[in-house]
Design a protein around this motif. Structure first.
Motif, PDB file in Angstrom:
ATOM      1  N   GLU A  14      -6.984   5.645   5.429  1.00  0.00           N
ATOM      2  CA  GLU A  14      -6.419   4.824   4.089  1.00  0.00           C
ATOM      3  C   GLU A  14      -5.837   3.390   4.720  1.00  0.00           C
ATOM      4  O   GLU A  14      -6.017   2.340   4.227  1.00  0.00           O
ATOM      5  N   VAL A  15      -4.888   3.535   5.788  1.00  0.00           N
ATOM      6  CA  VAL A  15      -4.117   2.409   6.181  1.00  0.00           C
ATOM      7  C   VAL A  15      -5.118   1.373   6.887  1.00  0.00           C
ATOM      8  O   VAL A  15      -5.176   0.340   6.502  1.00  0.00           O
ATOM      9  N   ASN A  16      -6.106   1.965   7.549  1.00  0.00           N
ATOM     10  CA  ASN A  16      -7.132   1.278   8.164  1.00  0.00           C
ATOM     11  C   ASN A  16      -7.882   0.402   7.042  1.00  0.00           C
ATOM     12  O   ASN A  16      -8.121  -0.876   7.352  1.00  0.00           O
ATOM     13  N   GLU A  17      -8.310   1.232   6.166  1.00  0.00           N
ATOM     14  CA  GLU A  17      -9.196   0.499   4.962  1.00  0.00           C
ATOM     15  C   GLU A  17      -8.164  -0.546   4.449  1.00  0.00           C
ATOM     16  O   GLU A  17      -8.764  -1.694   4.058  1.00  0.00           O
ATOM     17  N   ALA A  18      -6.907  -0.146   3.953  1.00  0.00           N
ATOM     18  CA  ALA A  18      -6.219  -1.324   3.580  1.00  0.00           C
ATOM     19  C   ALA A  18      -5.865  -2.474   4.126  1.00  0.00           C
ATOM     20  O   ALA A  18      -6.033  -3.392   3.733  1.00  0.00           O
ATOM     21  N   LEU A  19      -5.842  -2.157   5.476  1.00  0.00           N
ATOM     22  CA  LEU A  19      -5.648  -3.663   6.287  1.00  0.00           C
ATOM     23  C   LEU A  19      -6.908  -4.221   6.774  1.00  0.00           C
ATOM     24  O   LEU A  19      -6.938  -5.450   7.342  1.00  0.00           O
ATOM     25  N   SER A  20      -7.863  -3.713   6.661  1.00  0.00           N
ATOM     26  CA  SER A  20      -9.385  -4.009   7.363  1.00  0.00           C
ATOM     27  C   SER A  20     -10.026  -5.197   6.334  1.00  0.00           C
ATOM     28  O   SER A  20     -10.518  -6.273   7.110  1.00  0.00           O
ATOM     29  N   GLY A  21      -9.328  -5.353   5.171  1.00  0.00           N
ATOM     30  CA  GLY A  21      -9.992  -6.478   4.285  1.00  0.00           C
ATOM     31  C   GLY A  21      -8.664  -7.413   3.965  1.00  0.00           C
ATOM     32  O   GLY A  21      -7.976  -7.479   4.710  1.00  0.00           O
ATOM     33  N   ASP A  22      -8.863  -7.668   2.437  1.00  0.00           N
ATOM     34  CA  ASP A  22      -7.502  -8.547   2.015  1.00  0.00           C
ATOM     35  C   ASP A  22      -6.989  -7.824   0.997  1.00  0.00           C
ATOM     36  O   ASP A  22      -6.094  -8.385   0.129  1.00  0.00           O
ATOM     37  N   ALA A  23      -6.959  -6.353   0.825  1.00  0.00           N
ATOM     38  CA  ALA A  23      -6.331  -5.815  -0.224  1.00  0.00           C
ATOM     39  C   ALA A  23      -4.946  -5.988   0.167  1.00  0.00           C
ATOM     40  O   ALA A  23      -4.189  -6.121   1.095  1.00  0.00           O
ATOM     41  N   TYR A  24      -4.069  -6.153  -1.289  1.00  0.00           N
ATOM     42  CA  TYR A  24      -2.548  -6.477  -1.609  1.00  0.00           C
ATOM     43  C   TYR A  24      -2.059  -7.651  -1.143  1.00  0.00           C
ATOM     44  O   TYR A  24      -0.981  -8.059  -1.338  1.00  0.00           O
ATOM     45  N   THR A  25      -3.151  -8.623  -0.589  1.00  0.00           N
ATOM     46  CA  THR A  25      -2.673  -9.888  -0.381  1.00  0.00           C
ATOM     47  C   THR A  25      -2.335 -10.767  -1.720  1.00  0.00           C
ATOM     48  O   THR A  25      -1.384 -11.538  -1.601  1.00  0.00           O
ATOM     49  N   GLN A  26      -2.842 -10.495  -2.912  1.00  0.00           N
ATOM     50  CA  GLN A  26      -2.566 -10.957  -3.890  1.00  0.00           C
ATOM     51  C   GLN A  26      -1.170 -10.417  -4.599  1.00  0.00           C
ATOM     52  O   GLN A  26      -0.670 -11.043  -5.350  1.00  0.00           O
ATOM     53  N   ASP A  27      -0.862  -9.152  -4.055  1.00  0.00           N
ATOM     54  CA  ASP A  27       0.410  -8.628  -4.597  1.00  0.00           C
ATOM     55  C   ASP A  27       1.532  -9.209  -3.832  1.00  0.00           C
ATOM     56  O   ASP A  27       2.494  -9.703  -4.351  1.00  0.00           O
ATOM     57  N   VAL A  28       1.135  -9.607  -2.452  1.00  0.00           N
ATOM     58  CA  VAL A  28       2.265 -10.420  -1.630  1.00  0.00           C
ATOM     59  C   VAL A  28       2.244 -11.767  -2.487  1.00  0.00           C
ATOM     60  O   VAL A  28       3.661 -12.238  -2.592  1.00  0.00           O
ATOM     61  N   PHE A  32       0.834  -1.163   0.047  1.00  0.00           N
ATOM     62  CA  PHE A  32       0.072  -0.185   0.014  1.00  0.00           C
ATOM     63  C   PHE A  32       0.827   1.205  -0.063  1.00  0.00           C
ATOM     64  O   PHE A  32       0.774   2.160  -0.961  1.00  0.00           O
ATOM     65  N   ALA A  33       1.797   1.456   0.616  1.00  0.00           N
ATOM     66  CA  ALA A  33       2.636   2.339   0.919  1.00  0.00           C
ATOM     67  C   ALA A  33       3.512   2.482  -0.397  1.00  0.00           C
ATOM     68  O   ALA A  33       3.677   3.815  -0.810  1.00  0.00           O
ATOM     69  N   ALA A  34       3.466   1.616  -1.167  1.00  0.00           N
ATOM     70  CA  ALA A  34       4.421   1.914  -2.402  1.00  0.00           C
ATOM     71  C   ALA A  34       3.480   2.613  -3.472  1.00  0.00           C
ATOM     72  O   ALA A  34       3.901   3.338  -4.413  1.00  0.00           O
ATOM     73  N   THR A  35       2.213   2.531  -3.209  1.00  0.00           N
ATOM     74  CA  THR A  35       1.326   3.126  -4.153  1.00  0.00           C
ATOM     75  C   THR A  35       1.263   4.596  -3.733  1.00  0.00           C
ATOM     76  O   THR A  35       0.822   5.574  -4.586  1.00  0.00           O
ATOM     77  N   LYS A  36       2.002   5.080  -2.839  1.00  0.00           N
ATOM     78  CA  LYS A  36       2.125   6.628  -2.267  1.00  0.00           C
ATOM     79  C   LYS A  36       3.556   7.114  -2.422  1.00  0.00           C
ATOM     80  O   LYS A  36       3.963   8.063  -1.918  1.00  0.00           O
TER      81      LYS A  36
END
Length: 230
Positions: A151-165, A107-111
């Motif tokens: 935005e951090v809370n939103e990114a971590l609340s679901g499974d966002a960026y899991t596929q990137d990992v 997520f931080a990479a997008t910023k």
């Protein structure tokens, strides 16, 4: 020039390797043209939220070693870390699942803050006793490096960026990566382990030299219509 670095936030040699790479980059004349991409690698994807027991006990079990041997391994890391200006404190280390930490880095990479986030997470784990799966702590560190709390809370609340990992880990397997840190320079050179800064600098210089030679060769080529190329 692009440098991809596979690592985990709880890998001490990854932290040491980060410092050595930074040292190499500071001596590299083409540093301004280097793009660094942090890639995810979980040392233990199946780790629980927090591993129970002291770190020497955890390491002894993982590597089938005695507690004395595990403590010797830890001391070796402490000594190597000090040489790179890192004050590792294994007495307060709390190890656990690192998926959320990797998601936060993506997520931080997008910023444009991936490197700052990586650094802060590593310092938090190795020097401050941060549990890498602690959502509240992750949000706090994200805000520290310049991310918006909501935005951090939103990114971590679901499974966002899991596929990137997971995509990073698939790419690592395809490359045959079994240990980290692992550096890939311009998609051509792979460097395994926390190599000395001089070694990393040599690879950077060699890749840069070859790219420059290829560019010069292209400039002297003819176009398809028989005229000189651009």
């Amino acid at each position: 020039m692009k440098v991809e670095i596979w690592s985990d936030v709880v890998c001490p040699w990854c932290y040491i390797g980060k410092r050595r790479f930074e040292d190499a980059l500071s001596k590299f004349e083409g540093a301004d043209d280097v793009e660094v991409e942090w890639r995810s690698f979980e040392l233990d994807p199946n780790a629980p939220r927090e591993l129970e027991g002291k770190l020497d006990e955890i390491l002894a079990k993982k590597y089938r070693a005695t507690p004395q041997q595990a403590r010797a391994m830890m001391q070796r890391v402490v000594d190597a870390s000090k040489q790179e200006g890192i004050d590792v404190d294994f007495d307060i280390a709390r190890s656990g699942n690192t998926l959320d930490a990797h998601r936060l880095i993506h997520f931080a990479a997008t910023k444009g803050l991936a490197d700052a986030m990586k650094e802060r997470l590593m310092r938090g784990y190795f020097c401050e006793g941060l549990l890498p799966s602690d959502r509240e702590a992750l949000v706090r560190l994200g805000v520290e490096v310049g991310l918006e709390e909501a935005e951090v809370n939103e990114a971590l609340s679901g499974d966002a960026y899991t596929q990137d990992v997971r995509a990073d880990e698939v790419a690592a397997r395809q490359l045959g990566v079994t240990g980290v840190p692992f550096f890939v320079i311009d998609g051509k050179y792979g460097v395994s382990g926390a190599q000395p800064a001089d070694v990393l600098l040599q690879v950077l210089e060699q890749s840069h030299r070859e790219a420059s030679e290829a560019l010069a060769s292209d400039a002297a080529a003819c176009g398809v219509d028989g005229g000189e190329g651009p």
